[in-house]
Scaffold this active site. Sequence first.
Site, PDB file in Angstrom:
ATOM      1  N   GLY A  92      -1.788  -9.145  -4.009  1.00 12.82           N
ATOM      2  CA  GLY A  92      -1.546  -7.931  -3.663  1.00 12.82           C
ATOM      3  C   GLY A  92      -0.811  -7.515  -2.313  1.00 12.82           C
ATOM      4  CG  ASP A 106     -10.990   0.319  -2.425  1.00  9.73           C
ATOM      5  OD1 ASP A 106     -11.839  -0.610  -2.232  1.00  9.73           O
ATOM      6  OD2 ASP A 106     -10.406   0.371  -3.469  1.00  9.73           O
ATOM      7  CG  PHE A 108      -5.283   2.917 -10.009  1.00  8.05           C
ATOM      8  CD1 PHE A 108      -4.281   2.176 -10.000  1.00  8.05           C
ATOM      9  CD2 PHE A 108      -6.596   2.349 -10.023  1.00  8.05           C
ATOM     10  CE1 PHE A 108      -4.359   0.954 -10.401  1.00  8.05           C
ATOM     11  CE2 PHE A 108      -6.671   1.059 -10.322  1.00  8.05           C
ATOM     12  CZ  PHE A 108      -5.533   0.126 -10.523  1.00  8.05           C
TER      13      PHE A 108
END
Length: 179
Positions: free
Chosen positions: A43, A102, A151
């Site tokens: 990512g 998160d 999201f």
Amino acid sequence: MHPDLQKILLTEDQIRSRVTQVAQEVDKALAGKRPLAVGILKGSIIFYADFIRCLTMPLELDFMAVSSYGSGSASSGNLKIRKDLDTDIRGRDVIVIEDIIDSGFTLACLKKLLTERGASSVTIVTLLDKHERRTHDIAPDYNCFEIPDEFVVGYGLDYDERYRSLPYIGILKRSVYEK
């Protein structure tokens, strides 16, 4: 805008500007050091590349692939190391470059692991922070953007290995991941 997105949250220009600004802050904070920049795959790869190009200090590069996610949208609660560092970090200043924080589970485990391996310091730099989802007591040292509990995909972030190459960050439509 990609048709699977609800809206664009951060544009290319917003991202570029903030990444440059945060890199300058890290450059000042670590002046005179030669840190190891650790990108967390997959990512962070686009953020990692853009971020390190903005740094002026000498540094070395390495990567780890760690995950607490499978192919879904919720954390599994287990940290998996899929690719470990090639570099010995004993006595090194380490900059961990991650796409998003998160719950904080992954970065809390990773920081503990790198400290146990003998890193002199561990500086965490994140592109995105979903602070309202935090369940572990950890915060990035540097963060580009705080975002709502949505999201998001694009600029390296994915859903089921899709959307990484989008040049911006967008909110994915619920209908895509709640099938």
